[in-house]
Structure formats: C-alpha cells, structure tokens
Design an enzyme around this catalytic site. Structure first.
Site: not given
Length: 417
Positions: A23, A93, A122, A305, A397
């Site tokens: 992230n 995304r 989102r 998360d 991912r």
C-alpha cells in the site's frame, strides 16, 4: 486456478523477513509519472498488484527496469499515452492513483473507473472533487474519468471523508500545481507519510504529512531520486497473528512496530509476549489466546486490514469478542468461510460476535478478498487436518511468497493446481 493446502496443528517457529509495503509501493511507483528523470526504488514487493501497475505504467510510456529481487528503476521521460484502460484497472483499485500525477504533469488523463476487492463502496468522488477544486475539467463517461487541466492551481480541499487513495492522489497532483494546496481531513496512514517522504526526496515541498492537514507548495518540476519502500505493517501483523494462533514463537525482521502499536497492544491483551527491536519483532504465544474486542477506524486506530486476521484468532481464543467494522460495509464475508471450519460467529450489521471454540476442523473454503484470504490461512494453520483455500489469487495480490515464508516457519503448506 491455484489453491493453498495447509495441514494445521503445528506451532510456527523461526525467523522470516517482511517485504516492502504494497500500500506504500503502489502510490510511490505512480509518483514516477511526475518526473522526466529516472527514479530508483528498493524494497519493492513482488506481488500481482505491483505487476499490474507496472504493466499499466509501461503502456503509458514509462520504462521499467528490474534490479535484483526488490529493486526497480522507472523513467517517465517518454510518457505519451495518458490512458489507464479498463482491462488493467478492473482488478486493482489503486490504478486510480495515476489520475493525479498524469493530470499534473501531462495535462490530461483518461482513467477507467477502478475495481479491486469486493468489500464495499469505495467511491472516487473525493478524488474528482479535489482535482476540480484545483482547476481540472473532469467528466465521467462510459466508465472512464476524463480529465484536463493546462496547469493545476493550488486550492484548499476538505474531503468529506478520510480517504487514503484520495489523499495520495491529491498530494501528488498538488506537487506540480501553481501555488499552495491545503488538504484538510487528510488520511494519516504511514503509507501516506512514506509517499510524502519520497516526493520530498524528488524536490516537492510538503509539510504536515501524518496529520489531518497537509500543505503543499507547488514547484515547476520534480527530479529523480533513490527511495526505499517502508516495510509492510499489514504483512507484519498477519504473521504475528499466524504465530499467535498456533501457539508459536517467531521473529520478524526488516520491520518495525512503530506503525503497528494498536495491533501489538491487542496481541499482548490476547496473552502474547512481544519483544520489540528497532528493525525486528519477536512474539511468543501462550497455550491458548484470550479473546480481544476491537473497532476498526482510520489510522492511528485499529486498521480494517487486520480485522479479518483477528476474527480468525478470536475463533479459537478463550472467551467472547465483539468486532466492530466501521470502514467497509461488506468486510465480514470471511465469517461464513470461517464458520465452515467450525468457528462460532454471529454477524449483525457492522458487528461480529465471535465465541471462541476449543479447535477448528479443516475444510475447503473460498477466499473472497485479500485480507479474508489471510484470515483463512491463519484459521487453517490452527485447524485440525487439511484446509484447502480456493481463489488464492487474492492472496497473491498482497502477500509476497506466503507459502515459502510459512514453510520457513515450519508450516506444512503447499500450492496446488
């Protein structure tokens, strides 16, 4: 389609290194669009989301050169196709993060509305609203965001909600805007701070990252830089939970608890002994964990998360726990799969009540999103017998070489076709 097979009931033990943060890496790699000079990044995790983003950047004209296991050099000197097509964006995304940089440097962008995990709404309206405040002309047609701006202008932007990708997109766009931009109600996540530090290394003028008000003084151009991605705090937390649920003892290196305080506190409440070093964390679990309540909220509160992972460990902990999810409305989809393993979970809207059971039993389960996958791995490690997890492309991912790392810790896990 690959599956993961786990033989549960073994205590994890040993030492592994944590990878770079997905992230943080995704927006930082997008920052290469802001400069005509090469940027070198290290500690970049090898993940499907990273590969998708690199393919997207390459089709825009960015050159991508790999350097060893975790190094990348990106050069956007020849940027010439400011389009993010649906076939690349639909699975991830974070592709929306090219919008701000493209608009700031190239003056136009055509970006497909994004996809990603099915964990709830989102919306990207905060991205669009902020860029419009900076002078961009934007319309949404046939599933694409089409944006133009001769040069963005500094503005005061107050987002209606705390949005991490929205903050990151506007932060990058503001670096090349004329004048000062102030982002109010900004996300405070460590990944936002990591992006800001990278941009500052490139010559951006930013203050306040890590607070709810970020100020950016626009500059004419940004330069190349060399930057190391921060360690992945969610991967760190996931392996701590895996060790905790198995009654194990592990040492995680190339990481830090500095961005994981609330997760470490919850694990200690559950009965774990935790020792912190500057770049390592050691956890020793009790024979049986105690249940812990939690409520997700934006950083620095408990991260959404990590909610699924804690649902898994609460499933076999002593007592009853209440988990309150306040970020995404569909983020309890893993509960029904945990129930297939024998977990006692009741869902009521945004609340989950988990009653710990003595043990779970292996079964075939299906991953529904990235962190749900991690919760099923954790539960499978604790379960008696074999657990088979289907649709683990979600896992790929966000977790680099998970089966290899778990094997290093003594787990019996293999990837099967």
């Amino acid at each position: 389609m690959d599956k993961l097979s786990l033989q549960g009931g073994l205590a994890l033990s040993g030492e592994i290194a944590i990878s770079g943060a997905k992230n943080a890496a995704l927006p930082i790699l997008c920052s290469a669009l802001l400069s005509a000079e090469p940027l070198h990044f290290s500690n970049v995790p090898r993940l499907n989301d990273i590969a998708t983003l690199l393919k997207l950047l390459a089709q825009m004209g960015v050159t991508v050169d790999r350097d060893g296991q975790d190094g990348l050099t990106l050069s956007a000197a020849g940027l010439g196709n400011p389009v993010a097509p649906y076939d690349l964006v639909r699975t991830m995304r974070a592709s929306i993060l090219v919008l701000g940089p493209l608009l700031a440097r190239y003056g136009e962008a055509r970006v497909s509305l994004p996809g990603g995990c099915a964990i709830g709404a989102r919306p990207v309206d905060q991205h669009i609203k902020g860029l419009q405040a900076m002078g961009a002309e934007i319309r949404v047609e046939q599933g694409y965001i089409e944006a133009k701006a001769k040069r963005l202008k500094g503005a005061r932007i107050c987002t209606d909600m705390v949005t991490v990708t929205g903050t990151e997109n506007l932060l990058m766009a503001a670096c090349l805007a004329a004048g000062e931009t102030v982002i109010e109600n900004a996300a405070r996540e460590p990944e936002v701070v990591d992006l800001a530090q990278c941009l500052i290394r490139m010559g951006a003028r930013i203050s306040g990252a890590g607070t709810d008000e970020i100020r950016i003084q626009g500059v004419e151009r940004l330069t190349g830089a060399d930057y190391a991605i921060m360690p992945d705090r969610i991967e760190t937390g996931t392996y701590l939970c895996a060790a905790a649920v198995t009654g194990g003892s592990v040492r995680l290196t190339r990481t830090s608890a500095s961005c994981l305080d609330v997760v470490v506190d919850k694990l200690m409440d559950a009965g774990c002994e935790i020792e912190l070093e500057r770049h390592a964390i050691t956890l020793k679990a009790p024979q049986r964990l105690k249940s812990v309540n939690l409520r997700t909220a934006p950083y620095p509160a408990f991260p959404t998360d990590m909610q699924a992972q804690f649902m898994a460990i609460n499933s076999v902990a002593e007592g009853v726990a209440t988990l309150r999810e306040t970020i995404f409305e569909n983020r309890f989809m893993h509960a029904s799969e945990l129930q297939r393993l024998g977990a006692d979970i009741q869902i009521d809207g945004g609340n989950a009540v988990v009653r710990g059971v003595p043990s779970l039993q292996g079964a075939t389960v299906m991953a529904t999103d990235l962190r749900a996958s991690a919760s099923l791995v954790i539960a499978g490690l604790a379960a008696q017998g074999e657990t088979v997890i289907d649709r683990i492309y979600h896992l790929d991912r966000g977790y680099e070489r998970m089966e290899e790392k778990l094997t290093q810790l003594g787990a019996r896990v293999k990837r099967v076709g």
